[in-house]
Motif scaffolding. Structure first.
Motif, PDB file in Angstrom:
ATOM      1  N   CYS A 187      17.386  -1.468   3.504  1.00  0.00           N
ATOM      2  CA  CYS A 187      18.458  -1.332   2.523  1.00  0.00           C
ATOM      3  C   CYS A 187      18.267  -0.105   1.640  1.00  0.00           C
ATOM      4  N   GLY A 188      17.036   0.398   1.574  1.00  0.00           N
ATOM      5  CA  GLY A 188      16.788   1.605   0.784  1.00  0.00           C
ATOM      6  C   GLY A 188      16.286   1.348  -0.624  1.00  0.00           C
ATOM      7  N   LEU A 189      16.142   0.078  -0.978  1.00  0.00           N
ATOM      8  CA  LEU A 189      15.736  -0.225  -2.358  1.00  0.00           C
ATOM      9  C   LEU A 189      14.398   0.392  -2.753  1.00  0.00           C
ATOM     10  N   PRO A 190      13.375   0.305  -1.887  1.00  0.00           N
ATOM     11  CA  PRO A 190      12.089   0.868  -2.329  1.00  0.00           C
ATOM     12  C   PRO A 190      12.224   2.331  -2.717  1.00  0.00           C
ATOM     13  N   MET A 191      13.090   3.032  -2.005  1.00  0.00           N
ATOM     14  CA  MET A 191      13.291   4.441  -2.342  1.00  0.00           C
ATOM     15  C   MET A 191      14.062   4.589  -3.640  1.00  0.00           C
ATOM     16  N   LEU A 192      15.064   3.735  -3.817  1.00  0.00           N
ATOM     17  CA  LEU A 192      15.826   3.784  -5.067  1.00  0.00           C
ATOM     18  C   LEU A 192      14.911   3.548  -6.252  1.00  0.00           C
ATOM     19  N   SER A 193      14.016   2.565  -6.104  1.00  0.00           N
ATOM     20  CA  SER A 193      13.215   2.235  -7.288  1.00  0.00           C
ATOM     21  C   SER A 193      12.132   3.264  -7.519  1.00  0.00           C
ATOM     22  N   ASN A 194      11.854   4.103  -6.516  1.00  0.00           N
ATOM     23  CA  ASN A 194      10.906   5.182  -6.770  1.00  0.00           C
ATOM     24  C   ASN A 194      11.613   6.512  -7.018  1.00  0.00           C
ATOM     25  N   ILE A 216       7.980  13.756  -5.641  1.00  0.00           N
ATOM     26  CA  ILE A 216       7.498  12.388  -5.598  1.00  0.00           C
ATOM     27  C   ILE A 216       6.078  12.379  -5.075  1.00  0.00           C
ATOM     28  N   SER A 217       5.287  11.441  -5.550  1.00  0.00           N
ATOM     29  CA  SER A 217       3.903  11.364  -5.089  1.00  0.00           C
ATOM     30  C   SER A 217       3.867  10.759  -3.693  1.00  0.00           C
ATOM     31  N   LEU A 218       2.768  11.047  -2.976  1.00  0.00           N
ATOM     32  CA  LEU A 218       2.580  10.480  -1.639  1.00  0.00           C
ATOM     33  C   LEU A 218       2.625   8.960  -1.721  1.00  0.00           C
ATOM     34  N   ARG A 219       1.998   8.411  -2.775  1.00  0.00           N
ATOM     35  CA  ARG A 219       1.953   6.969  -2.937  1.00  0.00           C
ATOM     36  C   ARG A 219       3.363   6.392  -2.999  1.00  0.00           C
ATOM     37  N   ASN A 220       4.177   6.977  -3.873  1.00  0.00           N
ATOM     38  CA  ASN A 220       5.514   6.429  -4.024  1.00  0.00           C
ATOM     39  C   ASN A 220       6.352   6.641  -2.774  1.00  0.00           C
ATOM     40  N   ARG A 221       6.095   7.763  -2.095  1.00  0.00           N
ATOM     41  CA  ARG A 221       6.821   8.013  -0.865  1.00  0.00           C
ATOM     42  C   ARG A 221       6.490   6.921   0.153  1.00  0.00           C
ATOM     43  N   LEU A 222       5.211   6.587   0.199  1.00  0.00           N
ATOM     44  CA  LEU A 222       4.753   5.582   1.156  1.00  0.00           C
ATOM     45  C   LEU A 222       5.300   4.203   0.795  1.00  0.00           C
ATOM     46  N   LEU A 223       5.214   3.862  -0.499  1.00  0.00           N
ATOM     47  CA  LEU A 223       5.710   2.546  -0.921  1.00  0.00           C
ATOM     48  C   LEU A 223       7.217   2.446  -0.703  1.00  0.00           C
ATOM     49  N   GLU A 273      -6.576  -4.341  -5.948  1.00  0.00           N
ATOM     50  CA  GLU A 273      -6.411  -5.795  -6.020  1.00  0.00           C
ATOM     51  C   GLU A 273      -4.992  -6.242  -5.653  1.00  0.00           C
ATOM     52  N   ALA A 274      -4.062  -5.295  -5.559  1.00  0.00           N
ATOM     53  CA  ALA A 274      -2.650  -5.670  -5.451  1.00  0.00           C
ATOM     54  C   ALA A 274      -2.364  -6.450  -4.166  1.00  0.00           C
ATOM     55  N   PRO A 275      -1.417  -7.391  -4.245  1.00  0.00           N
ATOM     56  CA  PRO A 275      -1.142  -8.268  -3.107  1.00  0.00           C
ATOM     57  C   PRO A 275      -0.271  -7.596  -2.048  1.00  0.00           C
ATOM     58  N   LEU A 276      -0.883  -6.786  -1.221  1.00  0.00           N
ATOM     59  CA  LEU A 276      -0.131  -6.144  -0.146  1.00  0.00           C
ATOM     60  C   LEU A 276       0.110  -7.161   0.969  1.00  0.00           C
ATOM     61  N   PRO A 277       1.186  -7.000   1.714  1.00  0.00           N
ATOM     62  CA  PRO A 277       1.511  -7.977   2.763  1.00  0.00           C
ATOM     63  C   PRO A 277       0.666  -7.762   4.021  1.00  0.00           C
ATOM     64  N   HIS A 278       0.713  -8.780   4.892  1.00  0.00           N
ATOM     65  CA  HIS A 278       0.055  -8.687   6.198  1.00  0.00           C
ATOM     66  C   HIS A 278       1.131  -8.585   7.267  1.00  0.00           C
ATOM     67  N   TRP A 279       0.887  -7.746   8.238  1.00  0.00           N
ATOM     68  CA  TRP A 279       1.828  -7.671   9.353  1.00  0.00           C
ATOM     69  C   TRP A 279       1.767  -8.969  10.163  1.00  0.00           C
ATOM     70  N   GLY A 284       9.065  -5.459  -7.367  1.00  0.00           N
ATOM     71  CA  GLY A 284       9.188  -4.598  -6.187  1.00  0.00           C
ATOM     72  C   GLY A 284       7.833  -4.021  -5.830  1.00  0.00           C
ATOM     73  N   THR A 285       7.656  -2.734  -6.063  1.00  0.00           N
ATOM     74  CA  THR A 285       6.360  -2.126  -5.764  1.00  0.00           C
ATOM     75  C   THR A 285       5.641  -1.704  -7.041  1.00  0.00           C
ATOM     76  N   TYR A 286       6.221  -2.053  -8.184  1.00  0.00           N
ATOM     77  CA  TYR A 286       5.668  -1.647  -9.488  1.00  0.00           C
ATOM     78  C   TYR A 286       4.208  -2.070  -9.625  1.00  0.00           C
ATOM     79  N   GLY A 287       3.944  -3.348  -9.351  1.00  0.00           N
ATOM     80  CA  GLY A 287       2.608  -3.900  -9.557  1.00  0.00           C
ATOM     81  C   GLY A 287       1.577  -3.449  -8.531  1.00  0.00           C
ATOM     82  N   TYR A 288       2.026  -2.705  -7.518  1.00  0.00           N
ATOM     83  CA  TYR A 288       1.064  -2.165  -6.549  1.00  0.00           C
ATOM     84  C   TYR A 288       0.359  -0.935  -7.079  1.00  0.00           C
ATOM     85  N   LYS A 289       1.001  -0.300  -8.046  1.00  0.00           N
ATOM     86  CA  LYS A 289       0.522   1.012  -8.474  1.00  0.00           C
ATOM     87  C   LYS A 289      -0.667   0.854  -9.411  1.00  0.00           C
TER      88      LYS A 289
END
Lengths: 422, 582, 422
Positions: free
Chosen positions: A211-218, A97-104, A143-149, A346-351
């Motif tokens: 819940c683990g979804l981000p990992m599932l989708s990557n 897996i890429s670092l990017r996907n691991r992080l997302l 440009e992707a809409p990342l969240p703010h803490w 999910g995180t698709y549009g961030y990539k």
């Protein structure tokens, strides 16, 4: 690849009658040649994939956003999105897996780290220099809409702080907040607690994990399994007691109900008990309403409100319960979006390679919002990343329906995104 | 009438016939092959695709086992791209009791068939759908073979070596000279079934490689050859349930083997003695029996989607044998009719199995050499056919090639990933009388929808290229790449990079409606025995397309029938016979 | 509780929902996936051929007496059938997607199929009417080089053989789309853009010969289809008509879209992706609720009445197995299909009498209520319409859409009447 989970999904490729309805409705295939369509990468390509091939035969399946329009329109019940998720997992297994996907995929970790010093973290992530760097080095679109803490503390710290103010009652419900509410949008959780307490329920917020979804989708199935096991340990006890576990994140609740057990072959009695106790909060409120137990002491809210049901509702297969409840609120001119997907998926549009596809997919929704006229001040959507994408694509603020409902009960300020009187 | 002079005339375009033509031409004989339909119309094109390790015969027929493992090793060199290295398991299910497994191991050692016992856990890791209740698993070098491609490649190798092949040329009579005591076959009179013209082919040696039809052919020379036609029915599942050949570790019987071949897995076979090798009924009990037996190898198999059923005839031969075809020998037989019947100039090669076709050809041509004088020895074992440079077949290659070259928009048959260019090249370089010919060439219509979408497209495309044929020059076409989407793609300007040629029979594009009707009926014939559940739903969609949408049953009649219409019209719909015969 | 739950979102379900809503009932439609309109020509085929007969019917309304007594048209009666068709014509006019009868009222018109055979059609959408083979105007059938779902030379050749003057012409595929991989639906979306249409029109004008009408694949726009047709004809200055293509069917999708939009305006929600998997009775012959499959526990749908419009074997209303069993999947209703595979088929695919397995279905009474062999309704509050009905082989006799329109109407009428009585 041929694990037990394959048995629950794999045979569904046999259901395909090649009719191409899914390809005609797929929002991704509609905007790019890079994705040959759900039938092609799903039941069709699956016949050409096997265990231990010299190399993965195809990679275009990675362009599936997982929106599940295909599953919904398929007349024969092929589990196309799940077939695709598994094929992606196979690619990850083959190639790493890429670092990017691991992080997302590490939403919870990111949330925790950023919450230590949110202002710094926000600056660190959102300044133009780091965004360009993230784009070029990691492949996260600038440009992707990342969240703010959240700068007002996490949801967890609020619950802890306000523990003695919580309603005590014989009627109890468990709240699953998920990572986004925990670290980025604690106000969603506050609104949920307020609505539940207003209806006479004591709200239990037990320890829980992502819940683990981000990992599932990557495609990181192993890591996702650890997370789901954690949640089974932490939550199944409540399910055994017969308590409902409600969540405000449609993707988290979907993962707990179905995605994790199905994709990860976790069909133990515990996993199943948890699955059957989990509800989307509006799915649960709708039951309350149908039983005549939902309070209707609504304040009038005069506004035109475009509402977009997130793709995960499609996967829950429960209709659009949030819309059915919001329609009860006097004054709201609810405009239902029929757009297929906002494009973020999910995180698709961030990539970086998918950002534009996501925006092109989302145009159907953004255009719909624009068509509702200048009177529109905000939109509503249940899923966090979809709201961020909606705000990004329309320039209008977007709210979770639970915020709207809390406001209708007079408990919540929609503009300040805070409980009234807090 | 046309006359052709040759040294060797081979009758039959299956694996054996093309193998004989290849071998003979390589040894320097002037060689002609005739086939009454398309290549592999007979048994070669109707088998399950197993490359035998020999394991299946080690106990019952050790000589066959020895031949199989030797040929298995040779074919991996000569026909690499036609083979997939699936490996094979012999598994002991709870139904397979007794000492057979131990006898099996001993016999493998005896015959030289590599056999390696692996743990059940390891077998299940590799084949998760395998019955978890198996007690022992033995691994052998079984494989899967594409008999269509292999025969095409052998045929092309024969052409390159100088042989001439005439397809859709049916023998209507043997040229028999002399009489009692001095009798000799001097060739054959053949009919071009597409245009009705006869050709006389004079040959020093005529070789019948007609398989189950060998009796009929021999009769033309007044010779009795009693073939034991053992019908074997096979059922193809819609996708690969396994990627390793699964055999039951017991005496060979019905429904005890599951072969992963291309995108499907084939469960086979039955063995029923029949009279007519051409028109084969598939009895409901056979299908049921196969599914029941399949469940023992892969529990739940009978609930999976079945895509098709078909039957082929083993051309078994055992001098004087009258028993059940299952028990007849699998060894091949070479009949020298001069020695056997006092008729010179004619050899019959029959029996055996696909895996040993090259050996059968070698022995046959050796015998012919003996009659025709000294020429060089057989070199086929060390002569790769065109295309071996592609390496072993792997399931994902079409998907990989289509993706890499971005040919998704070119797909005519979406199920089997056949591009327009593959179809056009195959049609232009082979005599295409029916779409079924193209099916064998490129797998058109062999997927789940069974021609639902591609029949229409293929007819439309053939019709469009029809008038371009005359402009094409005659150059060699690389038959080896029949199966490769990437090799067949157009260049940037939309031109074929392949030189095109025309074969010697007419393309049937002048009758597009007949092409359409024939292929729809051909597909129907193969699905009716297994039509229920999901495949029945699929067939109803195909009906909607061809009736409601296309009105294909009210097309103008552009020629009543093709040489194969009658074959396709043979009724294989289920009857009420569910009883397994004694 | 709603008045009517329609199970199945094909044409019969949508038509029934429309008529029931018009009669004042509260209606919801649920469906597992999309229906057969996505595969067919988009025309309303009333009755093209009698079983076993080769020649197409000219005046189908006058031939109904020759049908099986159990045929749905018999149960309807001629007056109801005529009313249903008239209402459909009026509805589609209102939707801006007008369907109209042949030039000679009450007769089938003949329209070219994608093979150039003459399809008997009772009501055709405006875009297909120009292809009426009753008109002697010569046709130029225009295709696009490389488009895999349309073959103009084949169409023209067969039309000529049948005595209709036609010729074929080709235009470059690039006129339609810059994409390498687009299906007919994607292409239709491309032609929603006026600029793309203008280019196409200019090219068409060049190849047109005086007096000709132009036949094109049915891809002339989806969302903006009526305008697209007018636009093209204005520029080309010749009649243009569509010939349907292989599935997915653009004309069918247009109709579905319009109907669904209209239903929403009438307050009828159509929920896709909801598969009915069970039901409950009151212990007697009244259905209390129908359950659909979700990501966790089944969802209950309560209504006063239920309409089964799940289609036949193709629509998914019936399933079958290798033992020869055929069953109705939601209520396990009695079927008239032989439960023996040896009675299902005939030797020829194109057999004029059709395959027996496709002729049977759910037997109903004159009120369109499924009945037991005794003639008693199986459930007091259950009705059926469309492809589920016994007595017809709709694909063979070319009555698929006709039966859907007519029985959807009739069942809704019966349901509305029963509600008025109680």
């Amino acid at each position: 690849m041929f694990t037990e989970s394959w048995l629950s999904v794999g045979p569904s490729l046999d259901d395909c009658i090649k009719c191409n309805i899914c390809s005609s409705y797929c929002p991704v295939a509609a905007v790019t040649d890079l994705f040959p369509g759900p039938k092609y990468v799903g039941p069709q390509a699956q016949r050409f994939r096997e265990n231990g091939q010299p190399h993965s035969p195809d990679h275009s399946v990675d362009y599936c956003s997982g929106c599940r329009v295909c599953n919904e329109v398929c007349p024969t019940g092929v589990k196309i999105a799940e077939l695709n998720a598994r094929a992606r997992a196979q690619i990850v297994a083959d190639q790493g897996i890429s670092l990017r996907n691991r992080l997302l995929g590490r939403n919870e970790l990111l949330g925790k780290v950023g919450s230590i010093a949110p202002s710094l973290a926000n600056f660190g992530l959102h300044n133009p220099v780091s965004r360009v760097l993230a784009d070029k080095v990691m492949g996260i679109a600038k440009e992707a809409p990342l969240p703010h803490w959240s700068r007002n503390g996490t949801f967890g710290s609020w619950i802890k702080r306000t523990g003695d103010q919580r309603l005590r009652s014989d009627r109890k419900v468990v709240y699953y907040h998920g990572c986004a509410t925990m670290y980025y949008e604690p106000f969603i959780g506050k609104a949920a607690v307020a609505v539940l307490e207003h209806n006479g329920f004591e709200v239990i917020v037990p320890p829980q994990n992502c819940c683990g979804l981000p990992m599932l989708s990557n495609g990181e199935f192993k890591a996702a399994r650890n997370y789901h096991e954690g949640n089974i340990q932490k939550l199944t006890g409540y399910a055994r007691e017969g308590l409902a576990i409600v969540g405000t994140s449609t993707s988290c609740t979907l993962t707990l109900k179905e995605e994790a057990p199905e994709l990860l072959d976790m069909h133990s009695e515990e996993a199943n008990t948890l699955k059957m106790a989990v509800w989307d909060i509006f799915e649960w409120l709708r039951e309350l309403y149908q039983a005549g137990e939902l309070r209707s002491d609504f304040h009038r809210i005069d506004m035109v409100l475009p509402y977009h049901a997130p793709c995960q509702y499609r996967a829950h297969r429960v209709g659009k319960p949030a819309m059915e409840i919001l329609m009860l609120i006097p004054g709201i001119d609810l405009r239902e979006s029929h757009a297929r997907c906002c494009g973020i998926a999910g995180t698709y549009g961030y990539k970086v390679e998918k950002y534009q596809i996501g925006m092109d997919v989302g145009e159907e929704l953004f255009g719909f919002v624009r068509e509702q006229g200048d009177a529109v001040e905000m939109t509503a959507c249940d899923s966090e990343t979809c709201r961020w994408q909606l705000e990004h694509g329309t320039g209008l603020p977007s709210r979770h329906p639970i915020e709207i409902l809390a406001a209708a009960y007079g408990l919540y300020d929609l503009e300040a995104r805070a409980l009234v009187g807090s | 009438m046309k006359h052709i002079e040759t040294e060797i005339l081979v009758i039959g375009g299956g694996a054996t016939g093309t193998g004989v033509a290849w071998d003979a031409a390589l040894r320097g004989f002037k060689t002609v092959l005739v086939e009454k339909r398309d290549l592999t119309h007979g048994t070669t094109g109707r088998y399950h695709g197993l490359l035998h390790s020999g394991g299946r015969y080690v106990v019952k027929d050790p000589q066959s086992a020895r031949e199989c493992i030797a040929e298995n090793r040779i074919l991996r060199r000569t026909h690499t791209h036609c083979l997939e290295e699936t490996g094979g398991f012999f598994v002991v299910t709870p139904e397979d009791e007794g000492d057979f497994p131990d006898r099996f191991v001993a016999a493998c050692a005896e015959t030289g068939v590599p056999c390696n016992e692996i743990t059940v856990a390891e077998a299940l890791r590799r084949e998760p759908l395998l019955n978890p209740r198996v007690s022992r698993v033995f691994e052998v070098p079984d494989g899967a073979a594409d008999s269509f491609l292999a025969t095409h490649a052998t045929a092309q190798a024969a052409r390159i070596a100088g042989a001439e092949l005439f397809l859709y040329h049916e023998v209507v009579g043997l040229l028999v000279e002399g009489g009692e005591g001095e009798c000799r076959v001097a060739g054959a009179r053949v009919r071009d079934v597409a245009n009705g013209e006869d050709v006389e082919i004079h040959a020093a040696m005529t070789i019948s490689a007609t398989g189950a039809w060998a009796g009929q052919l021999a009769k033309m020379a007044g010779i009795e050859v009693e073939i034991i036609p053992g019908k074997g029915t096979m059922v193809a599942m819609n996708h690969r349930l396994v990627n390793t050949v699964l055999n039951r570790c017991k005496m060979p019987a019905d429904g005890d083997i599951l072969v992963p071949i291309h995108t499907v897995s084939v469960i086979g076979t039955t063995d029923v003695r029949v009279t007519d090798p051409e028109h084969l009924r598939i009895e409901p009990w056979e299908v049921q029996f196969m599914l029941d037996e399949g469940d023992k190898l892969v529990p739940g198999l009978s609930k999976a989607r079945v895509v098709r059923a078909w039957a082929g005839v083993r051309p078994l031969y055992q001098e004087g044998y009258t028993g059940a075809s299952r028990e007849a020998t699998r060894q091949f037989t070479l009949l020298d009719h001069r020695e056997r019947d006092g008729v010179a100039g004619l050899l019959t090669i029959t029996g055996g199995k696909w895996t040993t076709f090259r050996l059968m050809a070698e022995k046959t041509v050796d015998k012919a050499v003996g009659h025709l004088g000294e020429l060089k020895g057989c070199i086929t074992a060390n002569t790769p056919v065109p295309g071996v440079e592609q390496g072993f077949y792997w399931l994902g290659h079409r998907l990989h090639e289509v993706e890499a070259a971005r040919l998704q928009g070119q797909l005519v048959c979406e199920c089997e990933l056949v591009t327009r260019s593959m179809l056009e090249n195959a049609a232009r370089n082979n005599p295409t009388v029916t779409l079924d010919d193209l099916r064998r060439d490129v797998r058109l219509g062999m997927g789940p929808c069974q021609g639902g979408f591609c029949t229409y497209r293929a007819v439309g495309i053939l019709h469009e290229i029809g008038d371009q044929r005359s402009e094409i020059g005659a150059v060699d076409w690389n038959v080896a790449f029949l199966q490769s989407p990437a090799y067949n793609q157009d260049d940037e300007a939309g031109n074929r990079h392949l030189p095109l040629t025309i074969d010697n029979s007419p393309l049937a594009i002048s009758s597009p409606n007949l092409l359409l009707r024939d292929f729809l009926q051909e597909r129907w014939k193969g699905v009716t025995p297994i039509l229920w559940g999901r495949q029945l739903k699929q067939e109803r969609l195909d009906e909607l397309i061809y009736l409601s949408l296309m009105n294909a049953d009210h097309l103008p009649d552009d020629g009543g029938s093709s040489p194969l219409s009658e074959f396709y019209n043979f009724d294989t719909t289920p009857n009420e016979n569910m009883d397994i015969p004694e | 509780m709603i008045d009517l739950l329609v199970i199945g979102e094909g044409l019969s379900g949508l038509m029934a929902a429309y008529h029931a809503a018009r009669a004042g009932l509260s209606v919801r439609v649920i469906g597992k996936g999309l229906g057969a309109l996505h595969w067919d020509a988009g025309t309303i085929d009333l009755l093209g051929y009698l079983p076993g007969a080769h020649d197409s019917l000219r005046c189908p309304m006058k031939q109904l007496g020759l049908l099986d007594p159990a045929h749905p048209y018999h149960l309807l009666g001629e007056a109801t059938l005529a009313a249903a068709l008239a209402q459909f014509v009026a509805l589609t006019a209102e939707l801006g997607l007008p369907y109209s009868p042949a030039v000679v009222a009450g007769e089938n018109s003949l329209l070219s199929s994608p093979l150039g055979a003459a399809r008997p059609v009772f009501l055709a959408p405006a875009a297909q009417q120009g292809g009426d083979l009753g008109s002697s105007a010569p046709m130029v059938v225009v295709g696009f080089k490389g488009l895999r779902d349309f073959y103009p030379a084949l169409i023209a050749e067969n039309l000529n053989k049948l005595g209709y003057p036609a010729r074929a012409a080709f235009l470059p595929y690039q006129l339609l789309s810059g994409r390498r991989d687009a299906n007919t639906v994607h292409l239709a979306h491309e032609l929603d853009a006026p600029a793309r249409r203008a280019k196409l029109a200019a090219a068409l004008k060049k190849l047109l010969e005086p007096g000709e009408r132009i036949g094109l694949p049915a891809i002339l726009g989806i969302d903006d289809h009526p305008a697209a047709l007018v636009h093209l004809e204005q520029i080309v200055q010749a009649p243009i008509f569509e010939i349907p293509t292989l599935p997915p069917s653009v004309p069918g999708i247009r109709l579905v879209k319009s109907l669904r939009q209209h239903l929403l305006q009438l307050g009828v929600r159509v929920e896709a992706g909801m598969e009915a998997i069970g039901f409950e009775t009151n212990g007697g012959n009244n259905i209390q609720w129908v359950e659909t499959e979700t990501s966790a526990r089944p969802l209950k749908h309560r209504a006063k009445s239920y309409l089964l419009a799940t289609g036949g074997i193709l629509g998914g209303g019936f399933d079958s197995d290798h033992t020869g069993r055929v069953w109705e999947v939601v209520f396990d209703l009695p079927l008239t299909i032989p439960q023996q595979r040896s009675h299902w088929f005939r030797p020829q695919f194109l057999e004029a009498t059709g395959q027996p397995v496709f002729r049977g279905g759910v037997p109903v009474n004159r009120r369109f209520q499924p009945v037991r062999p005794s003639g008693e309704p199986v459930y007091a509050n259950l009705w059926a319409a469309g492809g589920t009905l016994a007595g017809a082989d709709p694909i063979r006799e070319r009555s698929l859409t006709g039966i859907a329109v007519a029985t959807g109407f009739a069942a809704a009428q019966q349901i509305a009447t029963s509600h008025a009585l109680t």
